[in-house]
Structure formats: C-alpha cells, structure tokens
Design a protein around this motif. Sequence first.
Motif, mmCIF file in Angstrom:
data_model
loop_
_atom_site.group_PDB
_atom_site.id
_atom_site.type_symbol
_atom_site.label_atom_id
_atom_site.label_comp_id
_atom_site.label_asym_id
_atom_site.label_seq_id
_atom_site.Cartn_x
_atom_site.Cartn_y
_atom_site.Cartn_z
ATOM 1 N N ARG A 22 0.854 -1.177 0.000
ATOM 2 C CA ARG A 22 0.000 0.000 0.000
ATOM 3 C C ARG A 22 0.888 1.225 0.000
ATOM 4 N NH1 ARG A 22 -4.458 0.964 4.461
ATOM 5 N NH2 ARG A 22 -5.619 -0.431 3.157
ATOM 6 N N GLY A 23 0.450 2.232 -0.662
ATOM 7 C CA GLY A 23 1.193 3.480 -0.687
ATOM 8 C C GLY A 23 1.303 4.002 -2.104
ATOM 9 N N GLY A 32 0.876 -6.634 4.720
ATOM 10 C CA GLY A 32 0.462 -7.975 5.077
ATOM 11 C C GLY A 32 1.039 -8.993 4.124
ATOM 12 N N TYR A 33 1.059 -10.247 4.579
ATOM 13 C CA TYR A 33 1.554 -11.326 3.727
ATOM 14 C C TYR A 33 0.964 -12.653 4.171
ATOM 15 C CZ TYR A 33 4.753 -12.213 7.597
ATOM 16 O OH TYR A 33 5.270 -12.475 8.848
ATOM 17 N N ALA A 34 1.012 -13.606 3.261
ATOM 18 C CA ALA A 34 0.600 -14.981 3.558
ATOM 19 C C ALA A 34 1.611 -15.900 2.897
ATOM 20 C CB ALA A 34 -0.798 -15.249 3.003
ATOM 21 N N GLN A 57 -0.537 -6.018 9.222
ATOM 22 C CA GLN A 57 -0.092 -4.987 10.167
ATOM 23 C C GLN A 57 -1.285 -4.494 10.996
ATOM 24 O OE1 GLN A 57 2.902 -3.853 10.837
ATOM 25 N NE2 GLN A 57 4.154 -4.391 9.078
ATOM 26 N N PRO A 58 -1.093 -4.295 12.299
ATOM 27 C CA PRO A 58 -2.209 -3.890 13.171
ATOM 28 C C PRO A 58 -2.965 -2.642 12.701
ATOM 29 C CG PRO A 58 -0.307 -4.490 14.492
ATOM 30 C CD PRO A 58 0.146 -4.493 13.054
ATOM 31 N N GLN A 59 -2.276 -1.669 12.138
ATOM 32 C CA GLN A 59 -2.942 -0.421 11.766
ATOM 33 C C GLN A 59 -3.876 -0.551 10.569
ATOM 34 O OE1 GLN A 59 0.329 -1.021 11.487
ATOM 35 N NE2 GLN A 59 1.229 0.004 9.715
ATOM 36 N N VAL A 60 -3.828 -1.681 9.864
ATOM 37 C CA VAL A 60 -4.723 -1.862 8.710
ATOM 38 C C VAL A 60 -5.596 -3.108 8.832
ATOM 39 C CG1 VAL A 60 -3.329 -0.520 7.089
ATOM 40 C CG2 VAL A 60 -2.891 -2.970 7.366
ATOM 41 N N GLY A 64 -10.088 -5.799 5.181
ATOM 42 C CA GLY A 64 -10.256 -6.777 4.121
ATOM 43 C C GLY A 64 -8.962 -7.357 3.573
ATOM 44 N N ILE A 65 -7.826 -6.895 4.074
ATOM 45 C CA ILE A 65 -6.543 -7.389 3.579
ATOM 46 C C ILE A 65 -6.360 -8.858 3.944
ATOM 47 C CG2 ILE A 65 -4.030 -7.153 3.770
ATOM 48 C CD1 ILE A 65 -4.507 -4.119 4.111
ATOM 49 N N GLY A 66 -6.651 -9.229 5.182
ATOM 50 C CA GLY A 66 -6.516 -10.624 5.619
ATOM 51 C C GLY A 66 -7.403 -11.552 4.808
#
Length: 117
Positions: A22-23, A32-34, A57-60, A64-66
């Motif tokens: 993101r950015g 995030g990653y899997a 990451q906790p801030q996001v 819906g990223i997970g």
Amino acid sequence: MRKISRAVAHRERRNPLGSYLRGLPAKPALFGYASLTTDYSPWRGQIWAHLDCLYVQPQVRSEGIGASLLQYAMAMAQNLGADRLEWQTPMRNERAITFCVRAGACKQAKTRFSVMI
C-alpha cells in the motif's frame, strides 16, 4: 489512509507468497503477507497445503486485507494441486479465531506436539 493500491503475488513453487503493498507506486509499504507450503498425506493420498503465516499490520486490520490474502492462499493451494488448506492459531487469539470461522474454516480437534532437536 489510501485504499489498497496494488497487490503483488510472488509465485514460487516451494514457498508461494502473497503480499499486499500500500502506498504511492514509487514508495509502497508492506502491510500484510501470507505464505504456505504443501505436503502429501499418505492416509488420504492427496496433496494438502499448510498456511504457515497470515499476517496483517495492526494499523490496517479489519480492512479486508486478511480476507484477500486468505483467498489468494486458497487459490494458490488449489493451483499447486492441494485439496485442502490447513492452519492453526493459538486458542487465546480470539480475533483470529473469529476471522477463521467467518472465512468458512472448520475447527478441528487436535493436539499439537513439538520437540526440540
């Protein structure tokens, strides 16, 4: 914060990895990653996949990223010939358990063992 601008999937057969960046395009940040591995079950005669890690990451979290990463991991597992995706989370991680159940995962009664070598 800006909405997800781009998803990058690195496809490596031994360690498939999905990640969300993101950015700004010139300066993306990993949020995030899997990662997953595959194994063979002689009992069932099938390949199965293990979700080694799904981290956001906790801030996001709750954006819906997970869920997107889990969907990617399921698709990657299927592409690798697996008939199921398995993972675990500590019993104390109620938020992760809620996420897993909401994603349609079934709890399995199992005791995990390890030994230091």
